[in-house]
Design an enzyme around this catalytic site. Structure first.
Site, PDB file in Angstrom:
ATOM      1  N   GLU A 215       0.848  -1.194   0.000  1.00 36.41           N
ATOM      2  CA  GLU A 215       0.000   0.000   0.000  1.00 36.41           C
ATOM      3  C   GLU A 215       0.886   1.247   0.000  1.00 36.41           C
ATOM      4  O   GLU A 215       0.484   2.316  -0.422  1.00 36.41           O
ATOM      5  CB  GLU A 215      -0.963   0.000   1.196  1.00 36.41           C
ATOM      6  CG  GLU A 215      -0.345   0.316   2.541  1.00 36.41           C
ATOM      7  CD  GLU A 215       0.492  -0.847   3.084  1.00 36.41           C
ATOM      8  OE1 GLU A 215       0.293  -1.990   2.600  1.00 36.41           O
ATOM      9  OE2 GLU A 215       1.340  -0.586   3.948  1.00 36.41           O
ATOM     10  N   PHE A 216       2.166   1.064   0.423  1.00 36.94           N
ATOM     11  CA  PHE A 216       3.077   2.225   0.478  1.00 36.94           C
ATOM     12  C   PHE A 216       3.451   2.700  -0.927  1.00 36.94           C
ATOM     13  O   PHE A 216       3.831   3.825  -1.143  1.00 36.94           O
ATOM     14  CB  PHE A 216       4.351   1.879   1.246  1.00 36.94           C
ATOM     15  CG  PHE A 216       5.120   0.727   0.626  1.00 36.94           C
ATOM     16  CD1 PHE A 216       5.990   0.947  -0.431  1.00 36.94           C
ATOM     17  CD2 PHE A 216       4.945  -0.573   1.082  1.00 36.94           C
ATOM     18  CE1 PHE A 216       6.686  -0.106  -1.014  1.00 36.94           C
ATOM     19  CE2 PHE A 216       5.637  -1.630   0.501  1.00 36.94           C
ATOM     20  CZ  PHE A 216       6.501  -1.399  -0.549  1.00 36.94           C
ATOM     21  N   GLY A 217       3.407   1.784  -1.886  1.00 36.92           N
ATOM     22  CA  GLY A 217       3.845   2.118  -3.244  1.00 36.92           C
ATOM     23  C   GLY A 217       4.627   0.944  -3.794  1.00 36.92           C
ATOM     24  O   GLY A 217       4.319  -0.217  -3.489  1.00 36.92           O
TER      25      GLY A 217
ATOM     26  N   ASP B 256      10.134   0.827  14.173  1.00 39.98           N
ATOM     27  CA  ASP B 256       9.509  -0.241  13.368  1.00 39.98           C
ATOM     28  C   ASP B 256      10.529  -1.318  13.035  1.00 39.98           C
ATOM     29  O   ASP B 256      10.589  -1.812  11.896  1.00 39.98           O
ATOM     30  CB  ASP B 256       8.885   0.340  12.084  1.00 39.98           C
ATOM     31  CG  ASP B 256       7.862  -0.608  11.462  1.00 39.98           C
ATOM     32  OD1 ASP B 256       7.589  -0.489  10.248  1.00 39.98           O
ATOM     33  OD2 ASP B 256       7.358  -1.507  12.170  1.00 39.98           O
TER      34      ASP B 256
ATOM     35  N   LYS C 276      12.178   3.677  -4.273  1.00 48.10           N
ATOM     36  CA  LYS C 276      10.775   3.524  -3.866  1.00 48.10           C
ATOM     37  C   LYS C 276       9.954   4.690  -4.429  1.00 48.10           C
ATOM     38  O   LYS C 276      10.354   5.847  -4.289  1.00 48.10           O
ATOM     39  CB  LYS C 276      10.637   3.505  -2.345  1.00 48.10           C
ATOM     40  CG  LYS C 276       9.193   3.276  -1.880  1.00 48.10           C
ATOM     41  CD  LYS C 276       9.052   3.213  -0.381  1.00 48.10           C
ATOM     42  CE  LYS C 276       8.933   4.569   0.228  1.00 48.10           C
ATOM     43  NZ  LYS C 276       8.521   4.523   1.652  1.00 48.10           N
TER      44      LYS C 276
HETATM   45  C1  LIG Z   1      10.985  -4.362  -0.666  1.00 49.73           C
HETATM   46  N1  LIG Z   1      12.412  -4.174  -0.757  1.00 49.73           N
HETATM   47  C2  LIG Z   1      13.298  -5.096  -1.239  1.00 49.73           C
HETATM   48  C3  LIG Z   1      14.587  -4.558  -1.178  1.00 49.73           C
HETATM   49  C4  LIG Z   1      15.791  -5.258  -1.664  1.00 49.73           C
HETATM   50  C5  LIG Z   1      16.233  -6.304  -0.672  1.00 49.73           C
HETATM   51  O1  LIG Z   1      17.161  -7.150  -1.288  1.00 49.73           O
HETATM   52  C6  LIG Z   1      14.488  -3.253  -0.638  1.00 49.73           C
HETATM   53  C7  LIG Z   1      15.393  -2.219  -0.316  1.00 49.73           C
HETATM   54  C8  LIG Z   1      14.905  -1.028   0.233  1.00 49.73           C
HETATM   55  C9  LIG Z   1      13.513  -0.809   0.446  1.00 49.73           C
HETATM   56  C10 LIG Z   1      12.960   0.458   0.961  1.00 49.73           C
HETATM   57  C11 LIG Z   1      12.223   0.443   2.155  1.00 49.73           C
HETATM   58  C12 LIG Z   1      11.684   1.638   2.661  1.00 49.73           C
HETATM   59  C13 LIG Z   1      11.895   2.857   2.011  1.00 49.73           C
HETATM   60  C14 LIG Z   1      12.604   2.875   0.812  1.00 49.73           C
HETATM   61  C15 LIG Z   1      13.126   1.673   0.301  1.00 49.73           C
HETATM   62 CL1  LIG Z   1      13.982   1.765  -1.171  1.00 49.73          CL
HETATM   63  C16 LIG Z   1      12.611  -1.847   0.124  1.00 49.73           C
HETATM   64  C17 LIG Z   1      13.101  -3.037  -0.400  1.00 49.73           C
HETATM   65  C18 LIG Z   1      16.066  -0.188   0.491  1.00 49.73           C
HETATM   66  O2  LIG Z   1      16.088   0.939   1.002  1.00 49.73           O
HETATM   67  N2  LIG Z   1      17.179  -0.862   0.082  1.00 49.73           N
HETATM   68  C19 LIG Z   1      16.824  -2.075  -0.405  1.00 49.73           C
HETATM   69  O3  LIG Z   1      17.639  -2.903  -0.815  1.00 49.73           O
END
Ligand SMILES: Cn1cc(CCO)c2c3c(c(-c4ccccc4Cl)cc21)C(=O)NC3=O
Length: 291
Positions: A21-23, A138, A40
């Site tokens: 839901e965050f995007g 969190d 993201k």
């Molecule tokens: C769903 N998801 C999967 C990944 C890759 C894991 O191998 C991931 C990342 C991030 C994030 C993320 C979380 C919260 C805010 C911004 C980002 Cl880019 C989410 C990620 C992030 O900041 N860095 C990531 O690798």
């Protein structure tokens, strides 16, 4: 004003790595520097909404936190045709949540040295966050990202049959990083946007914000317990309350010293939980930790 869309101009989307839901989060190649990033994209939050605060918290926290080996690195954030975009370090081996799920499916138990190493690495990242008078709020397996060196990113990487391939551990080191700073808040002037209730201590649900750093310790304790094979954590009910009395069922897979440390981390009295300072110096977690 209509700005030239930066996202597609500067990045090539490789693949989708997360959606909610965050995007959505994509693994992206930056056309200029040739590096890959996690980017993201989320809808621009409504002004004044909790989502806007969370989006701003995330960028403010990254700006204050700069760089640490156990905090996911932030590069840039911008707004573009109704979306908020944040460009972070890409961690190439998924999240701790995915690792725990894979281990469960393959009936794999993480050994004690790996548990202690993970706990120590995340405690170091938390120590850095707490040293800036901030709390993450969190901490959970889904927000712990894994980086492995010496794996060929381009080839199809066949997962080793167990959750940890000894080789990776010995030669390709595994680094854990705290990510998703959307719930970060100041320890001194807390505005708490509650995290995941499976990992939250009672005092936060009772809106007692006097010990936010110790709320992170509680969540870290449950995170490591889950990695140790504690199974899915309850969201409510008797089991949820039993944990909040500071008791964790002992599954005999790791030392009683580590078990007692995890129980101390989830102690009902936040002041009795060890600080990150205590954890990073703890004899049980040291190189010659209690066998
Ligand atoms: C769903 N998801 C999967 C990944 C890759 C894991 O191998 C991931 C990342 C991030 C994030 C993320 C979380 C919260 C805010 C911004 C980002 Cl880019 C989410 C990620 C992030 O900041 N860095 C990531 O690798």
């Amino acid at each position: 004003q209509t700005s030239v869309p930066r996202y597609h101009k500067e990045f090539h989307e490789i693949c989708l790595i997360g959606k909610g839901e965050f995007g959505s989060v994509h693994k992206c190649l930056n056309r200029l520097d040739g590096c890959t990033y996690a980017v993201k994209k989320s809808l621009m939050p409504v002004a004044g909404s909790p989502n806007e605060r969370s989006a701003l918290n995330e960028v403010w926290a990254h700006a204050v936190l700069g760089q640490h080996p156990h905090v996911v690195r932030y590069y840039s954030a911008w707004a573009e045709n109704g979306h908020m975009i944040i460009q972070n370090e890409f961690c190439n081996s998924g999240t701790l949540e995915e690792l725990i799920r894979t281990n469960q499916q393959n009936n794999v138990t993480v050994n004690e040295p790996q548990l202690k190493s993970t706990l120590l690495q995340i405690a170091e990242g938390l120590h850095y966050i707490h040293s800036k008078q901030l709390a993450h709020m969190d901490i959970k397996p889904g927000n712990i990202f894994i980086c492995r060196e010496n794996i060929d990113d381009c080839s199809v990487h066949h997962d080793s049959d167990d959750g940890f391939d000894e080789l990776d551990d010995d030669y390709g080191s595994v680094t854990y990083k705290i990510g998703d700073l959307g719930h970060v808040t100041s320890v001194v002037q807390p505005i708490v946007e509650e995290g995941d209730c499976r990992y939250l201590p009672v005092e936060i649900l009772q809106e007692n914000y006097d010990n936010l750093a110790k709320a992170d310790i509680f969540s870290l304790g449950l995170t490591i317990y889950e990695m140790a094979g504690g199974g899915q954590l309850p969201k409510n009910g008797d089991e949820w309350h039993a944990i909040r009395q500071g008791r964790l069922p002992y599954n005999g897979r790791y030392s009683i010293e580590l078990h007692n440390l995890l129980e101390l981390m989830i102690h009902p009295d936040p002041t009795l939980r060890p600080s990150t300072q205590v954890l990073t110096q703890h004899p049980v977690l040291g190189p010659n930790g209690a066998k």
